[in-house]
Write an enzyme that holds these catalytic residues in place. Structure first.
Site, PDB file in Angstrom:
ATOM      1  CG  ASP A 175      -0.396  -0.174   2.862  1.00 36.16           C
ATOM      2  OD1 ASP A 175       0.844  -0.324   2.625  1.00 36.16           O
ATOM      3  OD2 ASP A 175      -0.819   0.276   3.722  1.00 36.16           O
ATOM      4  CB  CYS A 176       3.794   1.958  -1.871  1.00 33.62           C
ATOM      5  SG  CYS A 176       2.827   2.231  -4.153  1.00 33.62           S
ATOM      6  CB  SER A 177      -0.967   5.001  -2.846  1.00 38.53           C
ATOM      7  OG  SER A 177      -2.089   4.019  -2.512  1.00 38.53           O
ATOM      8  CB  ALA A 180       3.101   7.695  -0.318  1.00 35.94           C
TER       9      ALA A 180
END
Length: 700
Positions: A175-177, A180
């Site tokens: 879940d990099c978004s 971020a």
């Protein structure tokens, strides 16, 4: 009228409507069902608890479904429908949109938006919905759900004033978004003193900051499906007090390392709790990193803007100035703009960057493919521009759990100049503070939009005082609800074009095809520059006087044609007494949908009562496909197809060639009778229609 009497009256309306259906009195049934819809929606609007509101909204939905079914059976019934933009219908749509991934998320009442849920006393809370799915997570079989107090080495704390974006660590969840998004909100709080994201987590202290729950239950406020929502339990009878989203158990590996996001040695709890809540909303931890703008729209309500760097519309300098001003100095707004933000007008923009799915080997910067990077600083020294990025994806031990994960012993920050940014990255995900805009929301119940978020930024000049927005979906008969949100930096008024009047007609035929496969003619004649234009489908449109037969007042007419997205369509309405036209002159055309447009063409015109000819055409001849004509009018109207020229006649075709000695000019010229002459034998009295066409010669 008391509540009990209102309920009885609504149920009585529905009972009478069903009885009229059984009697096949569809006009009366339709009117009664519409009244029942309005009555149930009014009950839902004043209901004091979520369970009652849901029951009334469901009852309204059943009556509305019957309205749609009756209109299918009796197509000529006069349309009667509740106002789709009334507060009752809007609330019904929001309630109907509460079910997401099998769990109901009711809208928060406005009075609840800033309230602090009271915590229930008693045993430690366990979420009755269970824990979010861990399917596809690496080493899922070794993951255990534990309360942080059982794992962390120091006393629990929700907040830490020293928390920085560099403390945030992404583990094996992709879940990099989301990570971020958490990082940029932390940086915004440090830089501008905001409470982005943390202000949505409950319970809270007197300062509006999330605090530790006494029994391990927490609530998250999100903006999704057109409303601020409380992510709730799966049963319907809810109050804000017990509508808490999650318990405080979190997923850990056997070595007590976080599966999801963590804050390293800082050990602040709010990031993993918000991540857990969001993963539950999205269906589980098997969440593919997406677009931080979309995630931030749900988590903090800011407006997403998706900038495609590879697009032909991308402007390097203009984009930099917009982002830099919004992030550091605020934006320049015209007089009258709504600017309900701090006096410095700073921090109006959040940004993350996305890499392409394939990283070129020639790239001299160590970037991960299809990954989201948080923007935590921007600099402009007039000679060059720089962006500082943060990549929180790293392992929390020396042993790598995923081969592409980097070790935390490396600096997660990366400083690149603007030229490197638009060279190496594919997308810029921006989020804008909604308080700088005027905004209008419409929640619509129709079959016209996908389940994806669609965002479009339009720049208008002062002369553009009107813009029409059409939402459409080429996906068959799919029942979906959606929200249209209009934002502007000046005061705007948005209103649905809606239905012009109570009278409507729909014509849907599989035309633009050969009328009969054995005949050579086609009904797709192309635009008016082709000699075959007259072959296009034509209709006699009759607009009747409204009220008195002598009433000659103009009436409003909305007309549209819809077809395949591959068809470039146009509609013309001509003054011709309702007869078929061969080549309409300029003065004949009274209404036109304008330039040919793919999938849909539409227009609006004031017309007096009378008979007109409506012509539907594609841009090129012989383009085939089905289409549907829709008409709406404030006066009664009728429409019927006009037969093609020559229907019922015997065809005969003669072909010839003009040679130089036979091309003798038009009538009146000296050699006119040297043109080709044809002898036609007529055995009896008859009607003759003749057509002449010219064709380009080809070699060979």
């Amino acid at each position: 009228m008391s509540g009990a009497k209102q309920i009885h009256a609504a149920e009585l309306l529905r009972t009478k409507a069903i009885q009229k259906e059984l009697e096949k009195d569809y006009d009366a049934a339709l009117e009664l069902h519409v009244k029942a819809v309005e009555a149930f929606l009014q009950l839902a609007d004043v209901a004091k608890d979520s369970r009652s509101r849901s029951i009334y909204a469901t009852a309204a939905g059943r009556s509305l479904d019957r309205v749609k079914e009756i209109k299918k059976v009796k197509t000529d019934v006069r349309p009667i429908a509740p106002d789709p933009y009334s507060s009752q219908v809007q609330q019904y749509i929001l309630d109907k949109s509460s079910l997401i991934n099998g769990i109901r998320y009711p809208a928060w009442d406005m009075s609840e938006l800033h309230s602090n849920p009271r915590q229930s006393s008693g045993a430690v809370h366990s979420d009755p919905d269970g824990q979010p799915s861990l399917e596809t997570i690496p080493q899922a079989e070794s993951i255990v759900w534990l309360r942080p107090a059982m794992v962390l080495s120091r006393p629990l704390r929700m907040m830490d004033p020293t928390l920085s974006p560099e403390d945030v660590v992404q583990s094996v969840v992709t879940d990099c978004s989301v990570v971020a998004a958490i990082s940029v909100c932390i940086q915004h709080g440090k830089k501008f003193g905001s409470k982005l994201m943390i202000s949505s987590l409950y319970p809270q202290d007197v300062h509006g900051l999330p605090c530790l729950s006494t029994n391990g239950e927490y609530a998250l406020r999100v903006f999704i499906n057109g409303a601020q929502r409380k992510v709730s339990k799966s049963f319907e009878q809810l109050s804000l007090a017990d509508a808490l989203l999650i318990d405080d158990t979190l997923p850990f590996f056997e070595d007590k390392q976080f599966v999801g996001v963590s804050t390293g040695r800082n050990q602040a709890l709010w990031p993993p709790l918000i991540e857990k809540a969001y993963m539950k909303l999205m269906g589980g931890y098997n969440f593919p990193g997406s677009n931080s703008g979309v995630d931030l729209h749900v988590l903090i309500g800011w407006i997403p803007e998706h900038v495609l760097i590879r697009s032909s519309q991308f402007r390097k300098e203009g984009t930099w100035m917009r982002i830099f001003k919004g992030y550091t100095k605020g934006l320049d707004y015209p007089t009258g703009a709504v600017t309900q933000v701090n006096s410095s007008h700073s921090g109006l923009c959040l940004a993350t960057l996305g890499t392409p799915s394939v990283i070129p080997e020639s790239m001299n910067v160590n970037l991960l493919p299809a990954h989201n990077y948080a923007v935590i600083d921007l600099e402009d020294d007039e000679e060059d521009q720089y962006i500082t990025l943060l990549d929180p994806w790293c392992q929390s031990t020396s042993e790598s759990r995923l081969p592409e994960m980097k070790s935390c012993e490396f600096d997660p920050k990366l400083r690149l100049n603007w030229r490197e940014i638009y060279t190496y990255f594919d997308t810029i995900h921006l989020s804008w503070d909604p308080n700088i805009f005027s905004k209008v929301y419409y929640n619509l119940d129709n079959r016209v939009l996908t389940d994806l978020k669609i965002q479009k930024r339009v720049v208008l000049s002062p002369a553009d005082n009107l813009i029409t927005v059409i939402s459409s979906l080429e996906k068959g008969d799919v029942d979906m609800r959606y929200t249209i949100a209009v934002y502007s930096d000046v005061e705007v008024a948005a209103e649905p074009s809606g239905q012009i009047g109570p009278y409507s007609k729909t014509v849907g035929l599989p035309i633009f095809k050969e009328a009969n496969p054995s005949l050579p003619r086609r009904t797709s004649g192309g635009n008016h520059t082709y000699p075959t234009f007259m072959n296009n489908p034509q209709y006699r449109l009759t607009i009747h006087p409204k009220g008195s037969i002598n009433n000659n007042a103009p009436t409003s007419l909305y007309f549209s044609v819809q077809g395949s997205k591959d068809l470039a369509l146009n509609v013309k309405i001509a003054w011709s007494g309702g007869e078929r036209l061969v080549i309409p002159g300029k003065g004949d055309i009274l209404a036109d949908s304008g330039a040919y447009s793919y999938g849909i063409a539409y227009g609006e015109q004031l017309l007096k009562p009378g008979k007109y000819t409506l012509i539907v055409s594609t841009f090129e001849p012989r383009h085939q496909g089905e289409y549907e004509i829709n008409l709406q009018s404030s006066s009664p109207l009728d429409i019927e197809p006009l037969p093609m020229e020559g229907v019922g006649m015997y065809p005969a075709t003669l072909r010839g060639t003009w040679r130089q000695d036979m091309a003798a000019g038009p009538k009146g010229s000296a050699r006119y009778f040297s043109n080709p002459l044809l002898k036609v034998s007529i055995p009896t009295s008859m009607t003759i229609m003749y057509l002449q066409g010219t064709f380009a010669a080809t070699g060979g």
